[in-house]
Design a protein around this motif. Structure first.
Motif, PDB file in Angstrom:
ATOM      1  N   GLY A   1     -26.024  45.574  46.171  1.00 57.00           N
ATOM      2  CA  GLY A   1     -26.400  44.311  45.327  1.00 57.00           C
ATOM      3  C   GLY A   1     -24.879  43.863  45.369  1.00 57.00           C
ATOM      4  N   GLY A   2     -24.701  42.749  45.391  1.00 53.09           N
ATOM      5  CA  GLY A   2     -23.606  41.558  45.228  1.00 53.09           C
ATOM      6  C   GLY A   2     -23.830  41.114  43.970  1.00 53.09           C
ATOM      7  N   ALA A   3     -22.468  40.082  44.196  1.00 48.28           N
ATOM      8  CA  ALA A   3     -22.340  39.302  43.046  1.00 48.28           C
ATOM      9  C   ALA A   3     -22.069  37.879  43.930  1.00 48.28           C
ATOM     10  CB  ALA A   3     -21.223  39.110  42.277  1.00 48.28           C
ATOM     11  N   ALA A   4     -23.253  36.858  43.325  1.00 40.15           N
ATOM     12  CA  ALA A   4     -23.063  35.718  43.464  1.00 40.15           C
ATOM     13  C   ALA A   4     -23.937  34.460  43.002  1.00 40.15           C
ATOM     14  CB  ALA A   4     -24.705  35.313  45.381  1.00 40.15           C
ATOM     15  N   ILE A   5     -23.474  33.389  43.225  1.00 35.04           N
ATOM     16  CA  ILE A   5     -24.294  31.556  42.795  1.00 35.04           C
ATOM     17  C   ILE A   5     -24.400  30.829  43.393  1.00 35.04           C
ATOM     18  CG2 ILE A   5     -23.151  29.268  41.143  1.00 35.04           C
ATOM     19  CD1 ILE A   5     -20.813  31.218  39.975  1.00 35.04           C
ATOM     20  N   ALA A   6     -25.836  30.325  42.747  1.00 36.34           N
ATOM     21  CA  ALA A   6     -26.498  30.342  43.579  1.00 36.34           C
ATOM     22  C   ALA A   6     -27.423  29.364  42.452  1.00 36.34           C
ATOM     23  CB  ALA A   6     -27.786  30.533  44.473  1.00 36.34           C
TER      24      ALA A   6
END
Length: 130
Positions: A80-85
């Motif tokens: 996993g990687g961090a994201a903003i959606a």
């Protein structure tokens, strides 16, 4: 060989499905200490026909999360990687559908991702909103 239909069937038999469309599922998993964690799985097809599953789990509202700390925490995870959606900070991981072993290549990353997202949510928001 697995398909999106196989993944849907697998999730339906193991988890509480909250919402479902032709291309995504949202469901809930139990976490530690009575906490729960929501997960979304999106079925994504490339122009050349290759299919992918995007697994994501929310950490908190983006405007309420320390982004630098989220990135530091995400750097410690195996998957996993961090994201903003859509205003939500989340962890996400993508796996190919072709030749997918649902148990090893879907379930294992799913559980690792959910455990991390819940731990990050606990640390960064002190809540259990997702």
């Amino acid at each position: 060989m697995s398909s999106w239909t196989d993944v849907i069937a697998y999730v339906r038999t193991r988890y509480e499905v909250l919402q479902e469309t032709d291309s995504w599922l949202r469901f809930r998993l139990d976490a530690e200490d009575g906490r729960t964690q929501q997960v979304a799985v999106h079925h994504v097809a490339e122009a050349d026909g290759r299919e992918w599953l995007e697994i994501s789990s929310a950490v908190g509202r983006a405007d309420a999360v320390d982004h630098a700390r989220l990135l530091e925490l995400a750097g410690t995870t195996l998957v996993g990687g961090a994201a903003i959606a859509d205003g939500v900070a989340l962890l996400k991981h993508t796996v190919p559908v072709a030749d997918l072993s649902v148990r090893e290549e879907f379930e294992r990353p799913l559980l690792l991702l959910v455990a991390s997202a819940d731990a990050f949510e606990r640390e960064l928001t002190k809540a259990d909103a997702f």
